[in-house]
Write a protein that holds these residues in place. Sequence first.
Motif, PDB file in Angstrom:
ATOM      1  N   GLY A  36       0.779  -1.226   0.000  1.00 28.79           N
ATOM      2  CA  GLY A  36       0.000   0.000   0.000  1.00 28.79           C
ATOM      3  C   GLY A  36       0.807   1.270   0.000  1.00 28.79           C
ATOM      4  O   GLY A  36       0.302   2.339   0.336  1.00 28.79           O
TER       5      GLY A  36
ATOM      6  N   LEU B  29      -2.970   2.925 -10.533  1.00 29.54           N
ATOM      7  CA  LEU B  29      -2.971   3.580  -9.232  1.00 29.54           C
ATOM      8  C   LEU B  29      -3.545   4.975  -9.381  1.00 29.54           C
ATOM      9  O   LEU B  29      -3.485   5.576 -10.462  1.00 29.54           O
ATOM     10  CB  LEU B  29      -1.545   3.680  -8.666  1.00 29.54           C
ATOM     11  CG  LEU B  29      -0.776   2.385  -8.429  1.00 29.54           C
ATOM     12  CD1 LEU B  29       0.660   2.703  -8.046  1.00 29.54           C
ATOM     13  CD2 LEU B  29      -1.437   1.547  -7.342  1.00 29.54           C
TER      14      LEU B  29
ATOM     15  N   ASP C  93      -4.209   9.217  -3.399  1.00 30.06           N
ATOM     16  CA  ASP C  93      -5.082   9.088  -2.234  1.00 30.06           C
ATOM     17  C   ASP C  93      -4.437   9.845  -1.090  1.00 30.06           C
ATOM     18  O   ASP C  93      -3.663   9.294  -0.304  1.00 30.06           O
ATOM     19  CB  ASP C  93      -5.278   7.618  -1.867  1.00 30.06           C
ATOM     20  CG  ASP C  93      -6.230   7.440  -0.684  1.00 30.06           C
ATOM     21  OD1 ASP C  93      -7.026   8.353  -0.440  1.00 30.06           O
ATOM     22  OD2 ASP C  93      -6.159   6.381  -0.030  1.00 30.06           O
TER      23      ASP C  93
ATOM     24  N   ARG D 112      -3.676   4.562  -4.120  1.00 28.00           N
ATOM     25  CA  ARG D 112      -4.558   3.417  -3.953  1.00 28.00           C
ATOM     26  C   ARG D 112      -4.798   2.783  -5.319  1.00 28.00           C
ATOM     27  O   ARG D 112      -4.608   3.419  -6.361  1.00 28.00           O
ATOM     28  CB  ARG D 112      -5.877   3.831  -3.324  1.00 28.00           C
ATOM     29  CG  ARG D 112      -6.709   4.777  -4.176  1.00 28.00           C
ATOM     30  CD  ARG D 112      -7.969   5.189  -3.446  1.00 28.00           C
ATOM     31  NE  ARG D 112      -8.743   6.169  -4.201  1.00 28.00           N
ATOM     32  CZ  ARG D 112      -9.805   6.808  -3.728  1.00 28.00           C
ATOM     33  NH1 ARG D 112     -10.217   6.561  -2.480  1.00 28.00           N
ATOM     34  NH2 ARG D 112     -10.449   7.676  -4.472  1.00 28.00           N
TER      35      ARG D 112
ATOM     36  N   GLU E  12      -6.699  -3.364  -8.980  1.00 29.76           N
ATOM     37  CA  GLU E  12      -7.016  -4.434  -8.036  1.00 29.76           C
ATOM     38  C   GLU E  12      -7.045  -5.790  -8.734  1.00 29.76           C
ATOM     39  O   GLU E  12      -6.561  -6.792  -8.196  1.00 29.76           O
ATOM     40  CB  GLU E  12      -8.356  -4.161  -7.358  1.00 29.76           C
ATOM     41  CG  GLU E  12      -8.313  -2.996  -6.369  1.00 29.76           C
ATOM     42  CD  GLU E  12      -9.657  -2.772  -5.702  1.00 29.76           C
ATOM     43  OE1 GLU E  12     -10.622  -3.480  -6.073  1.00 29.76           O
ATOM     44  OE2 GLU E  12      -9.738  -1.899  -4.814  1.00 29.76           O
TER      45      GLU E  12
END
Length: 293
Positions: free
Chosen positions: A22, A54, A57, A62, A68
């Motif tokens: 992260g 990405l 954030d 994020r 994802e």
Amino acid sequence: MKRSELPSLDDLRAFQTVAKLGSVRAAAAELALTHGAVSRRVSKLSADLGLQLLEADGRGVRLTAVGERLAEATGRAFTTITEALADIRSSSAQGPIILSCERSLAMRWLIPRLSGFQDRHPDVDVHLSTGGGGIDFARDRVTLAIRRLDFPIDPEWTIISLMPERVGPVMVPSLREGFDAGNYVALGSRTRPHAWENWFTQHPKAPRPRASQLLDHHFLMAEAALGGLGVALAPQAIAADDVNNGRLEAPLGFEHDGTHYGLIHPKSMVVSTGVQALKDWLITESETWGSRP
């Protein structure tokens, strides 16, 4: 997909590590790269795929929805590769057990005791490697690792808790009077630059030093203390042998600092007889050590 359409494996590894931790900074530390190098690899991967992986954030990043999906797929792929390599290496009768240990702990605690294991298991070939923090078992070709558990833990690792970390001031006997009077140099390690500050918070009545000095590693700090250069705030495992033989004094003893050492290996690793013997020995040694005040 054609081979020419496959993205760089290095870029995928950088992206997957950012996704797992992260943070670009944390990924850079794990991969032993600069922050900029990791950022460039992830940016290149996004450009090669024509996808935004990405998004900003706050001060961090994020994953996007497609990010994802890719992170999940790359995570499975790297896990499969790691498991395959672990199986191949563990099934081979050739090659030693590579035991990675933090440098100071290896020099001051592990090496002086390792002959006891070799005497009992002369047929088990153990090679030592030094390192700290996160580790890539497949890339670094390491079988087992001993680490102070103060960094992000990979969920694919098996962690066996070893001894607690205890610290305390140590010095040659001739410096005891100066320590009690606050006339001493506080020796510390650059790997834990705030150790004295934290210790004084817990011991507000302890005498303050007239000066301080940081050395690169704990084993250098211990050697400086043995040379009479000052008072070291030393982990018990680093200094206790010298305290036991009278070369150093620990007038305030050693106290748990809230961290522990752990024995680490991939969950997917097939544990050979030799590896199990080494694990059992390390656990027994640490239990004996961990019971000391």
